[in-house]
Write an enzyme that holds these catalytic residues in place. Sequence first.
Site, PDB file in Angstrom:
ATOM      1  N   THR A 221     -43.204 -83.302  22.369  1.00 26.40           N
ATOM      2  CA  THR A 221     -44.964 -83.328  22.038  1.00 26.40           C
ATOM      3  C   THR A 221     -44.911 -84.057  20.572  1.00 26.40           C
ATOM      4  O   THR A 221     -46.096 -84.829  20.122  1.00 26.40           O
ATOM      5  CB  THR A 221     -44.803 -82.232  21.076  1.00 26.40           C
ATOM      6  OG1 THR A 221     -44.477 -81.248  22.498  1.00 26.40           O
ATOM      7  CG2 THR A 221     -46.393 -81.746  21.115  1.00 26.40           C
TER       8      THR A 221
ATOM      9  N   LYS B 124     -43.565 -71.527   7.483  1.00 24.58           N
ATOM     10  CA  LYS B 124     -44.426 -72.004   6.978  1.00 24.58           C
ATOM     11  C   LYS B 124     -45.284 -71.219   5.154  1.00 24.58           C
ATOM     12  O   LYS B 124     -45.462 -71.978   4.502  1.00 24.58           O
ATOM     13  CB  LYS B 124     -46.007 -72.617   7.446  1.00 24.58           C
ATOM     14  CG  LYS B 124     -45.750 -73.068   8.968  1.00 24.58           C
ATOM     15  CD  LYS B 124     -46.293 -72.507  10.363  1.00 24.58           C
ATOM     16  CE  LYS B 124     -46.398 -73.496  10.812  1.00 24.58           C
ATOM     17  NZ  LYS B 124     -47.191 -73.377  12.214  1.00 24.58           N
TER      18      LYS B 124
HETATM   19  N1  LIG Z   1     -44.930 -78.790  18.991  1.00 27.56           N
HETATM   20  C1  LIG Z   1     -46.023 -78.647  18.224  1.00 27.56           C
HETATM   21  O1  LIG Z   1     -47.469 -78.789  18.104  1.00 27.56           O
HETATM   22  C2  LIG Z   1     -45.835 -78.709  16.438  1.00 27.56           C
HETATM   23  C3  LIG Z   1     -46.390 -78.833  15.366  1.00 27.56           C
HETATM   24  C4  LIG Z   1     -46.205 -78.262  13.892  1.00 27.56           C
HETATM   25  C5  LIG Z   1     -44.588 -79.203  13.691  1.00 27.56           C
HETATM   26  N2  LIG Z   1     -43.710 -79.104  14.629  1.00 27.56           N
HETATM   27  C6  LIG Z   1     -42.072 -79.321  14.576  1.00 27.56           C
HETATM   28  O2  LIG Z   1     -41.895 -80.632  15.193  1.00 27.56           O
HETATM   29  C7  LIG Z   1     -40.764 -80.666  15.719  1.00 27.56           C
HETATM   30  C8  LIG Z   1     -40.874 -81.422  16.955  1.00 27.56           C
HETATM   31  O3  LIG Z   1     -41.209 -80.432  17.676  1.00 27.56           O
HETATM   32  P1  LIG Z   1     -41.826 -80.530  19.331  1.00 27.56           P
HETATM   33  O4  LIG Z   1     -42.279 -79.533  19.712  1.00 27.56           O
HETATM   34  O5  LIG Z   1     -42.409 -81.736  19.307  1.00 27.56           O
HETATM   35  O6  LIG Z   1     -40.540 -80.579  20.098  1.00 27.56           O
HETATM   36  P2  LIG Z   1     -40.150 -81.014  21.607  1.00 27.56           P
HETATM   37  O7  LIG Z   1     -41.865 -81.272  22.580  1.00 27.56           O
HETATM   38  O8  LIG Z   1     -38.895 -80.024  22.369  1.00 27.56           O
HETATM   39  O9  LIG Z   1     -39.408 -82.977  21.287  1.00 27.56           O
HETATM   40  C9  LIG Z   1     -37.766 -82.408  21.040  1.00 27.56           C
HETATM   41  C10 LIG Z   1     -37.433 -84.422  20.779  1.00 27.56           C
HETATM   42  O10 LIG Z   1     -36.719 -83.773  20.102  1.00 27.56           O
HETATM   43  C11 LIG Z   1     -35.636 -84.221  21.299  1.00 27.56           C
HETATM   44  N3  LIG Z   1     -34.589 -84.263  20.876  1.00 27.56           N
HETATM   45  C12 LIG Z   1     -33.369 -82.511  21.056  1.00 27.56           C
HETATM   46  N4  LIG Z   1     -32.712 -82.219  20.506  1.00 27.56           N
HETATM   47  C13 LIG Z   1     -32.014 -83.297  19.990  1.00 27.56           C
HETATM   48  C14 LIG Z   1     -30.298 -84.475  20.393  1.00 27.56           C
HETATM   49  N5  LIG Z   1     -29.411 -83.687  19.786  1.00 27.56           N
HETATM   50  N6  LIG Z   1     -30.204 -85.152  19.950  1.00 27.56           N
HETATM   51  C15 LIG Z   1     -31.793 -86.356  20.239  1.00 27.56           C
HETATM   52  N7  LIG Z   1     -32.749 -86.360  20.602  1.00 27.56           N
HETATM   53  C16 LIG Z   1     -32.958 -84.536  20.728  1.00 27.56           C
HETATM   54  C17 LIG Z   1     -36.274 -84.005  22.764  1.00 27.56           C
HETATM   55  O11 LIG Z   1     -35.766 -85.445  23.403  1.00 27.56           O
HETATM   56  P3  LIG Z   1     -36.085 -85.377  24.921  1.00 27.56           P
HETATM   57  O12 LIG Z   1     -37.287 -85.415  25.266  1.00 27.56           O
HETATM   58  O13 LIG Z   1     -34.657 -86.602  25.611  1.00 27.56           O
HETATM   59  O14 LIG Z   1     -35.301 -83.790  24.966  1.00 27.56           O
HETATM   60  C18 LIG Z   1     -37.291 -84.143  22.455  1.00 27.56           C
HETATM   61  O15 LIG Z   1     -37.675 -85.770  22.668  1.00 27.56           O
HETATM   62  C19 LIG Z   1     -40.078 -79.814  15.552  1.00 27.56           C
HETATM   63  O16 LIG Z   1     -39.470 -78.974  14.363  1.00 27.56           O
HETATM   64  C20 LIG Z   1     -41.462 -78.868  15.174  1.00 27.56           C
HETATM   65  O17 LIG Z   1     -41.473 -77.387  15.045  1.00 27.56           O
HETATM   66  C21 LIG Z   1     -44.045 -78.891  16.116  1.00 27.56           C
END
Ligand SMILES: NC(=O)c1ccc[n+]([C@@H]2O[C@H](COP(=O)([O-])OP(=O)(O)OC[C@H]3O[C@@H](n4cnc5c(N)ncnc54)[C@H](OP(=O)(O)O)[C@@H]3O)[C@@H](O)[C@H]2O)c1
Length: 430
Positions: free
Chosen positions: A14, A207
């Site tokens: 995301t 947070k």
């Molecule tokens: N989502 C939000 O609105 C939001 C808001 C604020 C902060 N955050 C923070 O931002 C961070 C990412 O969140 P997200 O929502 O974007 O998560 P997400 O959609 O689950 O994406 C995680 C990404 O990390 C990759 N990944 C996971 N394990 C991995 C590994 N071992 N090696 C390499 N790549 C790996 C995944 O690869 P694949 O795509 O190939 O599976 C995916 O691309 C987190 O720390 C979260 O707390 C998120």
Amino acid sequence: MSEALRLGIAGLGTVGGGTLSLLKAHGPEIAARAGCAVTVSAVSARDRRKDRGIDLSGVTWADDPLALASDPAVDVVVELIGGSEGIARQLCERALANGKHVVTANKALIAHHGADLAAAAEKAGVVLAFEAAVAGGIPVIKVLREGLAANAIGRVYGILNGTCNYILTEMRDTGRDFDEVLSEAQRAGYAEADPSFDVDGIDAAHKLAILASLAFGTRVDFSSVHVEGIRHISPVDLAFARELGYGIKLLGIATRTKNGVEQRVHPCMVPADAPINHVDGVFNAVVAEGDFVGRVQLEGRGAGAGPTASAVVADVIDIARGNRVAAFARPAPELAPARPVPMAEHPGSYYLRFEVVDRPGVFAGIAQILSTHNVSMESILQRARMPGEPVPVVMTTHDTREADIMGAAEAIAGLDAVVMAPRIIRIETL
Ligand SMILES: NC(=O)c1ccc[n+]([C@@H]2O[C@H](COP(=O)([O-])OP(=O)(O)OC[C@H]3O[C@@H](n4cnc5c(N)ncnc54)[C@H](OP(=O)(O)O)[C@@H]3O)[C@@H](O)[C@H]2O)c1
């Protein structure tokens, strides 16, 4: 214009996907503001074959995200994988040790290891930035660290989890219960398949611990946050709250007291006319109270690809501009050890809802318990009942001590006539 700033982005979900889209959409504008082009030289995620709808031609793919930490073509490692330990932590530590700037959206990582990572960044003379980690698109880190740097902050609080705020808003507006609204939120993509980090308050606590460190100049102290979620809130509580002139919000509240810092995340009854009570749905809000500035409230989207990308890229632009500000607003060695105030000491007023079988002497017994525990009642609501049926009782108290009200609630729960133990919600003065 100087040489390009080159990013290595780990995590293309995301936030990572949103970041790439934003960089593509606003490339020339970002370059103009940053003073140099911002390019992506390498990326990493788990599954190389996944169609992400993003053009990655010309970008190096690293199967191992740790490769970004030593890639000479990467100036800034952007960690968007997540998790307080494992690969995300290793990547950030290694990147900083190798003299690369780090931008992350990872609140769990910063809440657990923020002070150490900040120290590592300072040692290497690079930036550690995490605007997206708290309240997504709301630039609250920058506001606390820079805009309010001249103030002594007495309290910082907010709606720090959009999933919980959405669920409570829907419960209030439709009268449906927690489980039903949670399922709907999961279908709509507002809640994770495993919602526990959100609905049990842990995400908000991560947070809050970060905000408290920035506000009070203390080391991030996640382990001292008192955390409760929203699973026990029922539509009945929301209806009673309205009747009493309140709304119910999951708040994170950090307060500087003469005994130290109090950090707590739990459902709160907030006055119906408080500005924060009008922040509904998936929106987040953060309020900081400074001694010279007064009250500052920021509101916006706390999650999602667009808002988080906005925060991530703002950090990148800061780095490109050469802005060098200590991650927690003061050099890491000067962060004071946290002095947590135990929740048992918390002073405040309380809402209690329980059910009793109304028979002679029951209310006298309850009054006796309250008096023994130094709790003074402010109001009581008691509904009509059919003879012999349990009757709901709602009470609010004057200011009391957390330990006292908890003791009283336990004693009330032990009475024979009590068929539902007190459910407690703290009432906040905001
Ligand atoms: N989502 C939000 O609105 C939001 C808001 C604020 C902060 N955050 C923070 O931002 C961070 C990412 O969140 P997200 O929502 O974007 O998560 P997400 O959609 O689950 O994406 C995680 C990404 O990390 C990759 N990944 C996971 N394990 C991995 C590994 N071992 N090696 C390499 N790549 C790996 C995944 O690869 P694949 O795509 O190939 O599976 C995916 O691309 C987190 O720390 C979260 O707390 C998120």
